[in-house]
Design a protein around this motif. Structure first.
Motif, short mmCIF file in Angstrom:
data_model
loop_
_atom_site.label_atom_id
_atom_site.label_comp_id
_atom_site.label_asym_id
_atom_site.label_seq_id
_atom_site.Cartn_x
_atom_site.Cartn_y
_atom_site.Cartn_z
N LEU A 1 -99.67 17.76 -60.18
CA LEU A 1 -99.18 19.11 -60.41
C LEU A 1 -98.12 19.18 -61.50
N SER A 2 -98.12 20.30 -62.21
CA SER A 2 -97.06 20.58 -63.17
C SER A 2 -96.86 22.09 -63.25
N ALA A 3 -95.73 22.49 -63.80
CA ALA A 3 -95.39 23.91 -63.84
C ALA A 3 -96.02 24.61 -65.04
N VAL A 4 -96.41 25.86 -64.84
CA VAL A 4 -96.84 26.71 -65.94
C VAL A 4 -95.60 27.06 -66.77
N PRO A 5 -95.67 26.96 -68.09
CA PRO A 5 -94.51 27.34 -68.91
C PRO A 5 -94.07 28.78 -68.60
N PRO A 6 -92.76 29.03 -68.54
CA PRO A 6 -92.27 30.38 -68.18
C PRO A 6 -92.91 31.52 -68.96
N ALA A 7 -93.13 31.32 -70.25
CA ALA A 7 -93.69 32.40 -71.07
C ALA A 7 -95.15 32.71 -70.73
N GLU A 8 -95.83 31.80 -70.03
CA GLU A 8 -97.25 31.99 -69.71
C GLU A 8 -97.50 32.41 -68.26
N ARG A 9 -96.44 32.65 -67.52
CA ARG A 9 -96.60 32.95 -66.10
C ARG A 9 -97.06 34.38 -65.86
N THR A 10 -97.79 34.56 -64.76
CA THR A 10 -98.34 35.86 -64.39
C THR A 10 -97.24 36.73 -63.79
N THR A 11 -97.26 38.03 -64.13
CA THR A 11 -96.38 38.99 -63.47
C THR A 11 -97.07 39.44 -62.18
N ARG A 12 -96.52 39.04 -61.05
CA ARG A 12 -97.15 39.36 -59.77
C ARG A 12 -96.82 40.78 -59.34
N GLU A 13 -97.78 41.44 -58.66
CA GLU A 13 -97.63 42.84 -58.28
C GLU A 13 -97.91 43.01 -56.79
N ALA A 14 -97.47 44.18 -56.27
CA ALA A 14 -97.71 44.57 -54.87
C ALA A 14 -97.25 43.46 -53.93
N GLU A 15 -98.09 43.08 -52.94
CA GLU A 15 -97.68 42.05 -51.98
C GLU A 15 -97.35 40.73 -52.67
N GLU A 16 -98.07 40.41 -53.75
CA GLU A 16 -97.82 39.14 -54.43
C GLU A 16 -96.44 39.10 -55.11
N ALA A 17 -95.91 40.27 -55.48
CA ALA A 17 -94.57 40.30 -56.08
C ALA A 17 -93.50 39.92 -55.06
N ASP A 18 -93.83 40.04 -53.79
CA ASP A 18 -92.90 39.75 -52.70
C ASP A 18 -93.11 38.36 -52.12
N MET A 19 -93.97 37.56 -52.74
CA MET A 19 -94.26 36.22 -52.25
C MET A 19 -93.05 35.30 -52.36
N VAL A 20 -93.00 34.34 -51.43
CA VAL A 20 -92.04 33.23 -51.51
C VAL A 20 -92.84 31.94 -51.46
N GLN A 21 -92.47 30.97 -52.29
CA GLN A 21 -93.15 29.67 -52.31
C GLN A 21 -92.31 28.64 -51.56
N TRP A 22 -92.96 27.88 -50.70
CA TRP A 22 -92.29 26.85 -49.91
C TRP A 22 -93.02 25.52 -50.06
N TRP A 23 -92.25 24.42 -50.02
CA TRP A 23 -92.83 23.07 -49.99
C TRP A 23 -92.45 22.43 -48.67
N LEU A 24 -93.43 21.86 -47.98
CA LEU A 24 -93.21 21.27 -46.67
C LEU A 24 -93.99 19.96 -46.58
N PRO A 25 -93.39 18.89 -46.03
CA PRO A 25 -94.14 17.64 -45.87
C PRO A 25 -95.47 17.86 -45.14
N PHE A 26 -96.50 17.15 -45.59
CA PHE A 26 -97.84 17.36 -45.04
C PHE A 26 -97.85 17.25 -43.52
N ASP A 27 -97.24 16.22 -42.97
CA ASP A 27 -97.25 16.03 -41.52
C ASP A 27 -96.57 17.18 -40.79
N ASP A 28 -95.55 17.77 -41.41
CA ASP A 28 -94.87 18.90 -40.78
C ASP A 28 -95.74 20.15 -40.80
#
Length: 203
Positions: A148-175
């Motif tokens: 995995l790698s990050a999308v460059p900031p200038a190329e990122r999608t502007t999220r709308e509606a429910e997606e604009a309110d999304m939160v991203q979380w990382w959690l260990p696989f076993d958890d």
């Protein structure tokens, strides 16, 4: 075929047991609703004895989900409001096959970039599912994404509606597995994808 020694049913051959293509005749079909995202029709099907039965058939676009795993074996989950159930759900990044001619793996890459600003170097199809085959034609596919790698900031999608309110979380696989078995994560695509990978790891 061999009958079960004490219970109703036949003993299956694990080498050949599989879903099969089979369709009862349809004597009539009536479209009740149609949109670019989902349609509803009512079919009258004819059983082998000649009896007729009305069946509602919901036809959404198919969908994909992405089990993205980083170099420390952490899983990406997105937290998103889902209006039909009135809850914020923890899910794998996912989306529908709503771009004409787009392959499922390309859709998966697009959704990962749109929902999480991430691209992946390695992709693997993990599991195929039918969402609710009692009344829907919707088919799902879950991919595992690594490198995995990050999308460059200038190329990122502007999220709308429910997606604009999304939160991203990382959690260990076993958890994540623990949270699923405890009922804290209930989205079916997420449950199926994570538990499928857990089975593959334990083979």
């Amino acid at each position: 075929m061999t009958a079960h020694p004490v219970l109703p049913g036949e003993l299956a051959d694990p080498a050949t047991l599989s879903d099969s293509r089979h369709a009862w005749p349809v004597s009539s079909s009536d479209i009740k609703y149609e949109s670019p995202y989902v349609s509803l029709r009512v079919d009258t099907i004819v059983d082998p004895a000649g009896g007729e039965h009305g069946r509602a058939v919901v036809q959404p676009n198919g969908a994909i989900a992405v089990l993205a795993i980083d170099d420390e074996d952490r899983v990406l989950l997105v937290e998103q409001y889902r209006h039909p159930v009135g809850r914020r759900l923890l899910e794998l990044p996912a989306g529908t096959l709503d771009v004409e001619g787009e392959s499922s793996i390309d859709a998966a890459a697009r959704e990962l970039a749109e929902e999480a600003d991430i691209v992946a170097e390695h992709w693997e199809s993990i599991v195929h599912l039918l969402a609710t085959p009692g009344y829907s034609t919707e088919a799902w596919e879950v991919f595992q994404a690594t490198g995995l790698s990050a999308v460059p900031p200038a190329e990122r999608t502007t999220r709308e509606a429910e997606e604009a309110d999304m939160v991203q979380w990382w959690l260990p696989f076993d958890d994540v597995v623990t949270a699923i078995l405890a009922g804290r994560i209930t989205d079916s695509l997420t449950v199926a994808g994570v538990l499928a990978v857990q089975v593959l790891r334990n083979r």
